[in-house]
Design a protein around this motif. Structure first.
Motif, PDB file in Angstrom:
ATOM      1  N   LEU A  52      18.341  20.260 -34.580  1.00 34.65           N
ATOM      2  CA  LEU A  52      17.710  20.669 -33.331  1.00 34.65           C
ATOM      3  C   LEU A  52      18.737  20.766 -32.205  1.00 34.65           C
ATOM      4  O   LEU A  52      18.678  21.687 -31.382  1.00 34.65           O
ATOM      5  CB  LEU A  52      16.592  19.699 -32.974  1.00 34.65           C
ATOM      6  CG  LEU A  52      15.334  19.789 -33.851  1.00 34.65           C
ATOM      7  CD1 LEU A  52      14.432  18.596 -33.604  1.00 34.65           C
ATOM      8  CD2 LEU A  52      14.583  21.097 -33.600  1.00 34.65           C
ATOM      9  N   HIS A  53      19.675  19.835 -32.149  1.00 39.96           N
ATOM     10  CA  HIS A  53      20.707  19.886 -31.111  1.00 39.96           C
ATOM     11  C   HIS A  53      21.582  21.122 -31.274  1.00 39.96           C
ATOM     12  O   HIS A  53      21.842  21.845 -30.300  1.00 39.96           O
ATOM     13  CB  HIS A  53      21.567  18.627 -31.155  1.00 39.96           C
ATOM     14  CG  HIS A  53      22.809  18.744 -30.323  1.00 39.96           C
ATOM     15  ND1 HIS A  53      22.775  18.821 -28.941  1.00 39.96           N
ATOM     16  CD2 HIS A  53      24.126  18.839 -30.675  1.00 39.96           C
ATOM     17  CE1 HIS A  53      24.016  18.941 -28.470  1.00 39.96           C
ATOM     18  NE2 HIS A  53      24.842  18.956 -29.505  1.00 39.96           N
ATOM     19  N   ARG A  73      19.597  24.220 -30.258  1.00 40.23           N
ATOM     20  CA  ARG A  73      19.393  24.334 -28.813  1.00 40.23           C
ATOM     21  C   ARG A  73      20.683  24.708 -28.100  1.00 40.23           C
ATOM     22  O   ARG A  73      20.693  25.561 -27.206  1.00 40.23           O
ATOM     23  CB  ARG A  73      18.875  23.011 -28.246  1.00 40.23           C
ATOM     24  CG  ARG A  73      17.404  22.755 -28.429  1.00 40.23           C
ATOM     25  CD  ARG A  73      16.934  21.590 -27.570  1.00 40.23           C
ATOM     26  NE  ARG A  73      17.651  20.372 -27.889  1.00 40.23           N
ATOM     27  CZ  ARG A  73      17.183  19.428 -28.711  1.00 40.23           C
ATOM     28  NH1 ARG A  73      16.010  19.587 -29.301  1.00 40.23           N
ATOM     29  NH2 ARG A  73      17.885  18.338 -28.942  1.00 40.23           N
ATOM     30  N   GLY A  79      17.901  29.350 -32.491  1.00 40.43           N
ATOM     31  CA  GLY A  79      17.375  28.252 -31.705  1.00 40.43           C
ATOM     32  C   GLY A  79      16.282  28.715 -30.764  1.00 40.43           C
ATOM     33  O   GLY A  79      15.896  29.890 -30.753  1.00 40.43           O
ATOM     34  N   PRO A  80      15.773  27.803 -29.942  1.00 39.96           N
ATOM     35  CA  PRO A  80      14.678  28.150 -29.035  1.00 39.96           C
ATOM     36  C   PRO A  80      15.157  28.976 -27.848  1.00 39.96           C
ATOM     37  O   PRO A  80      16.248  28.750 -27.325  1.00 39.96           O
ATOM     38  CB  PRO A  80      14.162  26.788 -28.575  1.00 39.96           C
ATOM     39  CG  PRO A  80      15.349  25.880 -28.678  1.00 39.96           C
ATOM     40  CD  PRO A  80      16.129  26.372 -29.857  1.00 39.96           C
ATOM     41  N   THR A  81      14.343  29.934 -27.435  1.00 40.01           N
ATOM     42  CA  THR A  81      14.658  30.739 -26.254  1.00 40.01           C
ATOM     43  C   THR A  81      13.831  30.334 -25.049  1.00 40.01           C
ATOM     44  O   THR A  81      14.029  30.861 -23.958  1.00 40.01           O
ATOM     45  CB  THR A  81      14.440  32.231 -26.554  1.00 40.01           C
ATOM     46  OG1 THR A  81      13.073  32.437 -26.926  1.00 40.01           O
ATOM     47  CG2 THR A  81      15.340  32.703 -27.691  1.00 40.01           C
ATOM     48  N   GLN A  91      10.925  25.643 -28.247  1.00 39.21           N
ATOM     49  CA  GLN A  91      11.540  24.344 -28.501  1.00 39.21           C
ATOM     50  C   GLN A  91      10.502  23.355 -29.014  1.00 39.21           C
ATOM     51  O   GLN A  91      10.747  22.619 -29.976  1.00 39.21           O
ATOM     52  CB  GLN A  91      12.194  23.803 -27.229  1.00 39.21           C
ATOM     53  CG  GLN A  91      12.847  22.431 -27.416  1.00 39.21           C
ATOM     54  CD  GLN A  91      13.577  21.982 -26.169  1.00 39.21           C
ATOM     55  OE1 GLN A  91      14.239  22.774 -25.498  1.00 39.21           O
ATOM     56  NE2 GLN A  91      13.466  20.704 -25.855  1.00 39.21           N
ATOM     57  N   GLU A 118      10.437  21.565 -32.725  1.00 37.85           N
ATOM     58  CA  GLU A 118      10.347  20.116 -32.862  1.00 37.85           C
ATOM     59  C   GLU A 118       9.127  19.719 -33.682  1.00 37.85           C
ATOM     60  O   GLU A 118       9.178  18.798 -34.508  1.00 37.85           O
ATOM     61  CB  GLU A 118      10.305  19.468 -31.474  1.00 37.85           C
ATOM     62  CG  GLU A 118      11.631  19.594 -30.723  1.00 37.85           C
ATOM     63  CD  GLU A 118      11.509  19.232 -29.250  1.00 37.85           C
ATOM     64  OE1 GLU A 118      10.375  19.034 -28.768  1.00 37.85           O
ATOM     65  OE2 GLU A 118      12.565  19.154 -28.580  1.00 37.85           O
TER      66      GLU A 118
END
Length: 214
Positions: A81-82, A85, A92-94, A99, A103
């Motif tokens: 996740l790190h 991000r 990754g999340p935009t 996000q 998760e």
């Protein structure tokens, strides 16, 4: 530069797949599990989970671990996740909603899939006890697999594109793929797992895994 500690034949496969997917440079220290060595404390032992240098990074003596500047992470899904991000781009999340979804899928994979799937992976399918274990653990996976089957119907990926969510969930589902009846009962999930495993980054990670001693 990021430094990832852990061999391919471990949960380090998850961040290794992700880092390959995004094409990011990183330092890799292939720390192996101490239990795989006859004498992990020997002076000539390879870098392992009982090596003082690694215990200084993760006192629990578990892989993977990641250092990113002063940040130290020691859980594979938190590491993924790190990375996603901070460096993952569209993997990754935009936004905050994405996000949260990534998760959620990470927690779902850990809480609902990984435990029973690992039991299936390590059960002795040739013994009566192993067969009983596989059937019992496969039963525990019916609800989460049905959830994935329904969610993936009509879509290729967990989000609107391939993302770290697919990596994290696929790496947990993979443990159970050897139980054919379970996978056959969830054809949409099986097709999604095949798409994940067809990606060049997964293939590169898997080649690294196969090159390591079992």
């Amino acid at each position: 530069m990021l430094t990832l500690y852990g061999c391919y034949r471990s949960r380090a496969s998850r961040p290794l797949w992700l880092l390959t997917e995004i094409g990011m440079e990183f330092a890799h220290r292939p720390v192996i599990q101490a239990y795989r060595l006859a004498d992990p404390d020997a002076a000539d032992a390879p870098d392992n989970t009982r090596s003082p240098s690694f215990l200084a990074v993760n006192p629990l003596g578990q892989i993977p671990a990641l250092t990113d500047g002063d940040l130290v992470l020691t859980e594979s899904l938190a590491i993924c996740l790190h990375i996603a991000r901070a460096y993952g781009g569209v993997v990754g999340p935009t936004n905050l909603a994405e996000q949260a979804l990534m998760e959620q899928w990470a927690l779902f994979a850990l809480a609902m899939i990984e435990g029973p799937a690992i039991e299936i992976l390590y059960a002795d399918a040739a013994s009566d006890a192993g067969k009983a274990t596989i059937l019992a653990e496969a039963g525990k996976l019916m609800r989460p697999f049905a959830r994935l089957e329904a969610h993936l119907t009509g879509r290729d990926w967990l989000l609107d594109r391939f993302s770290v969510a697919d990596i994290m969930v696929a790496e947990c589902v993979r443990y159970a793929q050897g139980h054919a009846p379970l996978m056959q009962a969830h054809p949409t999930l099986s097709a999604w797992l095949e798409r994940c495993h067809a990606r060049p980054a997964f293939q590169a990670m898997w080649a690294g895994r196969m090159a390591e001693p079992a």
